[in-house]
Design an enzyme around this catalytic site. Structure first.
Site, PDB file in Angstrom:
ATOM      1  N   GLY A  48     -37.747   3.205  83.726  1.00  0.00           N
ATOM      2  CA  GLY A  48     -37.712   3.582  82.317  1.00  0.00           C
ATOM      3  C   GLY A  48     -39.111   3.473  81.733  1.00  0.00           C
ATOM      4  O   GLY A  48     -40.005   4.198  82.129  1.00  0.00           O
ATOM      5  N   PHE A  49     -39.313   2.563  80.788  1.00  0.00           N
ATOM      6  CA  PHE A  49     -40.595   2.376  80.109  1.00  0.00           C
ATOM      7  C   PHE A  49     -41.009   3.662  79.387  1.00  0.00           C
ATOM      8  O   PHE A  49     -42.111   4.159  79.558  1.00  0.00           O
ATOM      9  CB  PHE A  49     -41.686   1.890  81.092  1.00  0.00           C
ATOM     10  CG  PHE A  49     -41.402   0.509  81.620  1.00  0.00           C
ATOM     11  CD1 PHE A  49     -41.897  -0.610  80.980  1.00  0.00           C
ATOM     12  CD2 PHE A  49     -40.580   0.341  82.737  1.00  0.00           C
ATOM     13  CE1 PHE A  49     -41.602  -1.887  81.468  1.00  0.00           C
ATOM     14  CE2 PHE A  49     -40.281  -0.930  83.212  1.00  0.00           C
ATOM     15  CZ  PHE A  49     -40.797  -2.049  82.578  1.00  0.00           C
ATOM     16  N   HIS A  50     -40.091   4.180  78.625  1.00  0.00           N
ATOM     17  CA  HIS A  50     -40.380   5.351  77.800  1.00  0.00           C
ATOM     18  C   HIS A  50     -39.316   5.468  76.705  1.00  0.00           C
ATOM     19  O   HIS A  50     -38.299   4.774  76.739  1.00  0.00           O
ATOM     20  CB  HIS A  50     -40.393   6.636  78.649  1.00  0.00           C
ATOM     21  CG  HIS A  50     -39.119   6.885  79.382  1.00  0.00           C
ATOM     22  ND1 HIS A  50     -38.966   6.707  80.740  1.00  0.00           N
ATOM     23  CD2 HIS A  50     -37.890   7.263  78.928  1.00  0.00           C
ATOM     24  CE1 HIS A  50     -37.726   6.975  81.087  1.00  0.00           C
ATOM     25  NE2 HIS A  50     -37.043   7.309  79.999  1.00  0.00           N
ATOM     26  N   ALA A  51     -39.594   6.348  75.765  1.00  0.00           N
ATOM     27  CA  ALA A  51     -38.583   6.760  74.780  1.00  0.00           C
ATOM     28  C   ALA A  51     -38.536   8.280  74.832  1.00  0.00           C
ATOM     29  O   ALA A  51     -39.448   8.923  75.365  1.00  0.00           O
ATOM     30  CB  ALA A  51     -38.980   6.294  73.390  1.00  0.00           C
ATOM     31  N   HIS A  96     -36.781   2.346  76.253  1.00  0.00           N
ATOM     32  CA  HIS A  96     -35.809   1.670  77.110  1.00  0.00           C
ATOM     33  C   HIS A  96     -36.401   1.357  78.485  1.00  0.00           C
ATOM     34  O   HIS A  96     -37.241   2.079  79.004  1.00  0.00           O
ATOM     35  CB  HIS A  96     -34.491   2.448  77.216  1.00  0.00           C
ATOM     36  CG  HIS A  96     -34.636   3.908  77.493  1.00  0.00           C
ATOM     37  ND1 HIS A  96     -35.031   4.829  76.543  1.00  0.00           N
ATOM     38  CD2 HIS A  96     -34.418   4.629  78.623  1.00  0.00           C
ATOM     39  CE1 HIS A  96     -35.054   6.038  77.084  1.00  0.00           C
ATOM     40  NE2 HIS A  96     -34.696   5.941  78.341  1.00  0.00           N
TER      41      HIS A  96
END
Ligand code: T46
Length: 133
Positions: A48-51, A96
């Site tokens: 993840g590590f993004h929106a 997230h």
């Protein structure tokens, strides 16, 4: 208000086992244009590590479990996804991260649109700028 919005799907079980049906615009609040699933992630893996700018998604651990961190730029909350009859809504502009995958985890994701890399915000400082606008 909590960032965690879980949808509980009806289990259509009998002595042969369980069945869950998910219908666009009925069981879940958007039309489904894409389905993908994540599996084979080890416990030490973080994803993840993004929106997303506009994408709406629902994630369901159809086997095993993992944890999802949701962050709207003001608060962070974690949800354990360990049930094939519960979906977690991932709203646009929510950062997230997924971790603590069990070896058998299969994370099914239903998405409101086709894959588009330009919909991702992958830099946390850019994300904070966008949510504070
Ligand atoms: C999300 C979380 C929950 C595609 O080509 N098509 C697709 O539909 C997807 C989802 C990914 N990809 C490519 C992009 C990357 O080269 O597959 C590779 C792995 O994707 P990513 O690193 O973005 O995977 P995750 O697990 O970090 O994030 C995924 C989704 O990409 C994302 O939208 O919200 O799961």
């Amino acid at each position: 208000m909590s960032l965690i919005r879980e949808l509980e799907f009806k289990e259509l079980g009998d002595d042969r086992g369980n069945l869950v049906a998910i219908e666009a615009n009925k069981t879940i609040p958007f039309p489904i244009k894409r389905v993908y699933y994540i599996y084979g992630s080890s416990p030490e893996v973080e994803r993840g590590f993004h929106a997303h700018k506009t994408l709406q998604q629902i994630a369901v651990s159809v086997a095993g479990s993992c944890t999802m961190l949701l962050d709207d730029g003001h608060k962070k909350e974690e949800v354990l996804m360990d049930s094939p009859n519960k979906g977690t809504l991932i709203e646009p502009l929510v950062w997230h991260e997924m971790r603590d995958f069990t070896e058998d985890c299969v994370l099914l994701v239903l998405a409101s649109d086709h894959y588009d890399e330009s919909d991702y915000i992958r830099d946390y400082d850019d994300f904070l700028k966008q949510v504070s606008q």
